[in-house]
Design an enzyme around this catalytic site. Structure first.
Site, short mmCIF file in Angstrom:
data_model
loop_
_atom_site.label_atom_id
_atom_site.label_comp_id
_atom_site.label_asym_id
_atom_site.label_seq_id
_atom_site.Cartn_x
_atom_site.Cartn_y
_atom_site.Cartn_z
N ASP A 70 0.83 -1.20 0.00
CA ASP A 70 0.00 0.00 0.00
C ASP A 70 0.86 1.25 0.00
OD1 ASP A 70 -2.52 1.54 0.40
OD2 ASP A 70 -1.50 2.09 2.26
N TYR A 75 3.00 9.72 0.47
CA TYR A 75 3.99 9.00 1.26
C TYR A 75 5.39 9.31 0.73
CZ TYR A 75 0.09 6.19 3.17
OH TYR A 75 -1.08 5.77 3.77
N LYS A 101 -3.52 6.12 -3.88
CA LYS A 101 -4.69 6.88 -3.43
C LYS A 101 -4.86 8.19 -4.19
CE LYS A 101 -4.11 4.60 0.99
NZ LYS A 101 -2.71 4.51 1.36
#
Ligand SMILES: NC(=O)c1ccc[n+]([C@@H]2O[C@H](COP(=O)([O-])OP(=O)(O)OC[C@H]3O[C@@H](n4cnc5c(N)ncnc54)[C@H](OP(=O)(O)O)[C@@H]3O)[C@@H](O)[C@H]2O)c1
Length: 330
Positions: A70, A75, A101
């Site tokens: 993920d 990030y 995302k």
């Protein structure tokens, strides 16, 4: 993917096979029981430092049969997506399954991050993710933390994701959040394949059981659980932190009680915390959040730790775990 081969079987776990795969909702995307989470945790690494470690850790995960990772654009300022794309292309046989995302854009000039759940913002985010990863298709795309933008997430972000799934640009549609109630609204009002819930189905917080998990079961939405250590308190790394903030005394008292119970059976609390969510039939994958190879190895070992049924029973009796939460002993 043969859907018959990757259906979650819904039984209560007696032994956890981290490599076993399950499909996400109605999609053809299949994820392993253990996944790797690449969110920036407590280490305070720069994007470059994180990227170096992450590449080795993801290769190690693949070698151990863990193929689900993920990430998100935010990030490590896009560095995590870049690394995952590179490793996925290197692996060639399509073994790496990546969720990323939408909902935050990284501004190119400053590297800072802005929330954007508009149709244009989501499309731009998808273009950015495809460019950063160098992939032709994104396996799983999730609406990320729309807490303060719920109406727009439902009316603008979700329809874009549904359309991209239909066109084949993405494989599965989901939403990732740190609260159960807004995720339940998304499950009710859209047609998701999966949700990623962080910190709300753990030894310390089972608020997912109130509404979200029953709804996911009803609507065949697969659950991915993150934050099993509630940000570190259950792993002992950040003993006074709970879900990325200071832990209150009541949480610390429950952690202490759990820790003492585990000590009686010589079982590490972190093994119990990591194994706990696997017993819920709607949970298809649990994320181990780290960019460090040795932590992933340790967490794979923790899945193999035998937890005596008597300890699960004592934990149930302690009142820390909701009666509705399935445990291996029940
Ligand atoms: N809104 C969202 O969509 C959302 C929100 C939160 C999380 N997530 C996803 O879920 C993943 C997991 O969540 P998380 O990383 O926040 O929470 P977590 O797994 O509860 O905690 C990770 C923390 O625990 C430490 N840790 C991991 N294994 C350990 C071990 N065996 N012994 C001691 N410490 C250990 C890590 O330390 P080190 O860093 O030192 O390894 C890190 O500080 C994230 O990486 C992200 O992919 C998504």
């Amino acid at each position: 993917v043969n859907r018959d081969e990757c259906r979650a079987d819904g039984d209560v776990e007696t032994g956890i096979d981290p490599k076993r795969s399950s499909c996400l909702g109605s999609s053809d995307v299949s994820v392993t029981r253990l996944g790797l989470g690449t969110g920036p945790a407590s280490r305070g690494l720069t994007p470059t430092e994180a990227a170096d470690r992450l590449a080795a850790t993801v290769r190690h995960a693949l070698a151990r049969g863990i193929s689900y990772v993920d990430t998100a654009p935010a990030y490590y300022e896009g560095a995590s997506e870049e690394v995952l794309g590179r490793v996925a292309r290197e692996a060639r046989d399509d073994r790496l399954v990546v969720s990323t995302k939408v909902g935050r854009l990284i501004r190119p000039t400053h590297g800072d991050v802005v929330f954007d759940f508009s149709r244009d913002g989501v499309l731009r985010s998808v273009d950015d993710s495809l460019r950063r990863t160098g992939l032709a298709r994104l396996d799983v795309l999730m609406i990320h933390d729309p807490d303060d933008h719920m109406d727009q997430a439902v009316s603008e972000a979700y329809p874009v994701l549904a359309q991209l799934k239909q066109e084949g640009t993405i494989g599965a549609v989901g939403a990732g959040m740190t609260s159960a109630a807004p995720l339940a609204r998304l499950v009710r009002e859209t047609d998701l394949d999966c949700v990623l819930l962080a910190g709300r189905y753990t030894l310390l917080d089972q608020s997912a059981l109130d509404e979200l998990f029953p709804l996911c079961e009803q609507r065949t939405v697969s659950v991915i659980v993150g934050g099993v250590f509630n940000g570190g308190v259950l792993a002992g790394t950040s003993p006074d932190r709970f879900n990325y903030g200071p832990a209150d005394p009541e949480v610390l008292a429950r952690t202490h009680m759990l820790s003492s119970l585990c000590a009686e059976y010589s079982v590490p609390l972190k093994a119990v915390a990591l194994q706990f969510p696997f017993s819920h039939p709607t949970v298809v994958s649990v994320l181990s959040g780290t960019v460090a190879e040795q932590r992933l190895t340790e967490n794979l070992d923790l899945l193999g730790v035998e937890i005596p049924p008597e300890l699960w029973k004592r934990i149930r009796e302690s009142g820390c775990v909701d009666d509705r939460a399935p445990l291996p002993e029940s």
